[in-house]
Design an enzyme around this catalytic site. Structure first.
Site, PDB file in Angstrom:
ATOM      1  N   HIS A 171       0.854  -1.199   0.000  1.00  0.00           N
ATOM      2  CA  HIS A 171       0.000   0.000   0.000  1.00  0.00           C
ATOM      3  C   HIS A 171       0.880   1.236   0.000  1.00  0.00           C
ATOM      4  O   HIS A 171       2.094   1.156   0.189  1.00  0.00           O
ATOM      5  CB  HIS A 171      -0.974  -0.022   1.176  1.00  0.00           C
ATOM      6  CG  HIS A 171      -0.335   0.114   2.520  1.00  0.00           C
ATOM      7  ND1 HIS A 171       0.545  -0.820   3.019  1.00  0.00           N
ATOM      8  CD2 HIS A 171      -0.446   1.069   3.484  1.00  0.00           C
ATOM      9  CE1 HIS A 171       0.934  -0.461   4.230  1.00  0.00           C
ATOM     10  NE2 HIS A 171       0.358   0.703   4.536  1.00  0.00           N
ATOM     11  N   HIS A 189       7.778  -4.691  11.372  1.00  0.00           N
ATOM     12  CA  HIS A 189       6.990  -3.457  11.272  1.00  0.00           C
ATOM     13  C   HIS A 189       6.591  -2.970  12.668  1.00  0.00           C
ATOM     14  O   HIS A 189       5.423  -2.851  13.009  1.00  0.00           O
ATOM     15  CB  HIS A 189       5.754  -3.711  10.391  1.00  0.00           C
ATOM     16  CG  HIS A 189       4.967  -2.484  10.024  1.00  0.00           C
ATOM     17  ND1 HIS A 189       4.000  -1.941  10.848  1.00  0.00           N
ATOM     18  CD2 HIS A 189       4.991  -1.686   8.933  1.00  0.00           C
ATOM     19  CE1 HIS A 189       3.458  -0.889  10.274  1.00  0.00           C
ATOM     20  NE2 HIS A 189       4.047  -0.706   9.107  1.00  0.00           N
ATOM     21  N   HIS A 218      -7.110  -2.019   5.900  1.00  0.00           N
ATOM     22  CA  HIS A 218      -6.274  -0.917   6.386  1.00  0.00           C
ATOM     23  C   HIS A 218      -7.007   0.366   5.975  1.00  0.00           C
ATOM     24  O   HIS A 218      -7.870   0.308   5.090  1.00  0.00           O
ATOM     25  CB  HIS A 218      -4.894  -1.048   5.710  1.00  0.00           C
ATOM     26  CG  HIS A 218      -3.796  -0.280   6.358  1.00  0.00           C
ATOM     27  ND1 HIS A 218      -3.543  -0.323   7.705  1.00  0.00           N
ATOM     28  CD2 HIS A 218      -2.836   0.543   5.834  1.00  0.00           C
ATOM     29  CE1 HIS A 218      -2.494   0.445   7.971  1.00  0.00           C
ATOM     30  NE2 HIS A 218      -2.053   0.980   6.851  1.00  0.00           N
ATOM     31  N   ASP A 238       6.100   4.384   4.652  1.00  0.00           N
ATOM     32  CA  ASP A 238       7.032   3.366   5.156  1.00  0.00           C
ATOM     33  C   ASP A 238       7.057   2.129   4.272  1.00  0.00           C
ATOM     34  O   ASP A 238       7.909   1.255   4.456  1.00  0.00           O
ATOM     35  CB  ASP A 238       6.730   2.994   6.622  1.00  0.00           C
ATOM     36  CG  ASP A 238       5.264   2.675   6.890  1.00  0.00           C
ATOM     37  OD1 ASP A 238       4.397   3.287   6.254  1.00  0.00           O
ATOM     38  OD2 ASP A 238       4.993   1.812   7.751  1.00  0.00           O
ATOM     39  N   HIS A 239       6.154   2.057   3.297  1.00  0.00           N
ATOM     40  CA  HIS A 239       6.086   0.891   2.408  1.00  0.00           C
ATOM     41  C   HIS A 239       6.488   1.201   0.971  1.00  0.00           C
ATOM     42  O   HIS A 239       6.513   0.295   0.143  1.00  0.00           O
ATOM     43  CB  HIS A 239       4.686   0.277   2.443  1.00  0.00           C
ATOM     44  CG  HIS A 239       4.301  -0.145   3.822  1.00  0.00           C
ATOM     45  ND1 HIS A 239       4.394  -1.441   4.263  1.00  0.00           N
ATOM     46  CD2 HIS A 239       3.879   0.590   4.886  1.00  0.00           C
ATOM     47  CE1 HIS A 239       4.030  -1.496   5.547  1.00  0.00           C
ATOM     48  NE2 HIS A 239       3.719  -0.280   5.937  1.00  0.00           N
ATOM     49  N   HIS A 283       1.381   3.906   1.965  1.00  0.00           N
ATOM     50  CA  HIS A 283       1.900   4.683   3.080  1.00  0.00           C
ATOM     51  C   HIS A 283       3.419   4.722   2.921  1.00  0.00           C
ATOM     52  O   HIS A 283       4.027   3.762   2.428  1.00  0.00           O
ATOM     53  CB  HIS A 283       1.503   4.059   4.423  1.00  0.00           C
ATOM     54  CG  HIS A 283       0.094   4.400   4.844  1.00  0.00           C
ATOM     55  ND1 HIS A 283      -0.671   3.579   5.631  1.00  0.00           N
ATOM     56  CD2 HIS A 283      -0.674   5.496   4.561  1.00  0.00           C
ATOM     57  CE1 HIS A 283      -1.867   4.147   5.831  1.00  0.00           C
ATOM     58  NE2 HIS A 283      -1.893   5.301   5.180  1.00  0.00           N
TER      59      HIS A 283
HETATM   60 ZN   LIG Z   1       3.246   0.658   7.746  1.00  0.00          ZN
HETATM   61 ZN   LIG Z   2      -0.032   1.641   6.461  1.00  0.00          ZN
END
Ligand SMILES: [Zn+2]
Ligand SMILES: [Zn+2]
Length: 314
Positions: free
Chosen positions: A63, A267, A141, A67-68, A65
């Site tokens: 996804h 994570h 999410h 951090d990904h 966000h």
């Molecule tokens: Zn995350």
């Molecule tokens: Zn996320």
């Protein structure tokens, strides 16, 4: 020699910490390299881990966000700079196409033609990916998120003592494998089933930001290796629900119910330090007695060998 291992590039959720980089995971599987969720700093973590752009054949984003996916621009520009000449497939939620385009073309650089877009939508997507099938399923999410799974098809393992007993050797073995049966010089017939045993395919799943949902269990069902987010401990269960994340206890429950052979937690919220790692294991142990690893950056975690009996089964 075939290598099947997870190279952990980063293990932190929303923000990197002094000890944990943003997310990033390379699953090396025979000749394929699946890069999952390259967060910020992934390119440099790859250098530290001794893996290069030429090792990548898939980039799978769960996804959009940061951090990904904030590492996508650096990784793709490195692929271009290194003149990688094989195709690199890029899977990501189709609903985030506008984010993908921005990341893909974030700055000026000498572009590459090897990136092949594989936007994901719907309840189930499957692609052939070298020796495995790659599957994507939706998670739960605040924004659209997909988990991924790799499955090697089942095969058969030849039994040398059975072959020898029947006098099957040399090119006869290949013929038996191709045709399923063989007529021997004395006129008798030998079958593949007599000289081999079923060999279950290996599998791995990658489950990032999500609440518990059907997709989590479907992805994790019976896998040899499950890489799963456990952002929080149960004390923060309300936060986990509010932000669409899992606790370590929930990750353990998934591993137990799905009969996972090796569980990798990752994570982590920045509120936790290395000293908290035993608390994550303790929550998992409430339900799951199998192999559990609390991931740290630059760990290399093998996919458990097929010929070792499961340490634990449901
Ligand atoms: Zn995350
Ligand atoms: Zn996320």
């Amino acid at each position: 020699m075939s290598v099947r291992e997870l190279v952990v590039l980063g293990t932190s959720s929303a923000v990197p910490t002094r000890h944990r980089n943003h997310n990033g995971y390379l699953l090396r599987w025979d000749g394929e390299g699946f890069l999952f969720d390259p967060g910020e700093g992934t390119q440099r973590q790859m250098v530290h881990a001794g893996v290069g752009s030429h090792d990548l054949t898939w980039i799978c984003v769960t996804h959009f966000h940061g951090d990904h996916c904030l590492g996508v621009p650096g990784v793709i520009q490195r692929i271009a700079r290194d003149r990688v000449d094989h195709q690199v497939q890029a899977a990501y939620p189709a609903a985030g196409e506008h984010y993908w385009r921005r990341l893909r073309h974030a700055t000026s650089f000498g572009d590459t033609a090897v990136i092949v877009r594989r936007p994901v939508s719907g309840d189930l997507v499957e692609w052939p990916a070298g020796p495995v099938t790659l599957t994507a399923r939706p998670l739960s999410h605040p924004i659209e998120s997909y988990g991924y799974r790799l499955d090697e098809p089942a095969g058969r393992r030849m039994l040398p003592e059975e072959l020898a007993r029947r006098g099957v050797h040399g090119p006869m073995v290949g013929e038996l494998q191709r045709r399923g049966s063989l007529t021997l010089p004395d006129g008798s017939t030998v079958t593949l089933a007599e000289c081999s045993a079923p060999r279950p395919g290996q599998s791995a799943a990658f489950v990032m930001d999500t609440r518990l949902c059907d997709g989590v269990f479907a992805l994790a069902d019976g896998v040899d290796l499950l890489v799963i987010e456990s952002t929080f401990l149960s004390a923060e269960a309300e936060l986990a629900v509010a932000y669409g994340h899992l606790t370590a206890a929930q990750a353990g429950r998934v591993a137990a119910e799905c009969g996972v052979r090796r569980l990798v937690l990752t994570h982590f919220s920045e509120r936790y330090s290395f000293e908290d790692e035993p608390r994550f294991v303790a929550e998992v142990r409430e339900t799951y007695a199998g192999d559990v690893i609390v991931a740290r950056d630059l760990m290399r975690i093998p996919v458990p060998k097929r010929d070792i009996a499961p340490k634990w089964a449901p």
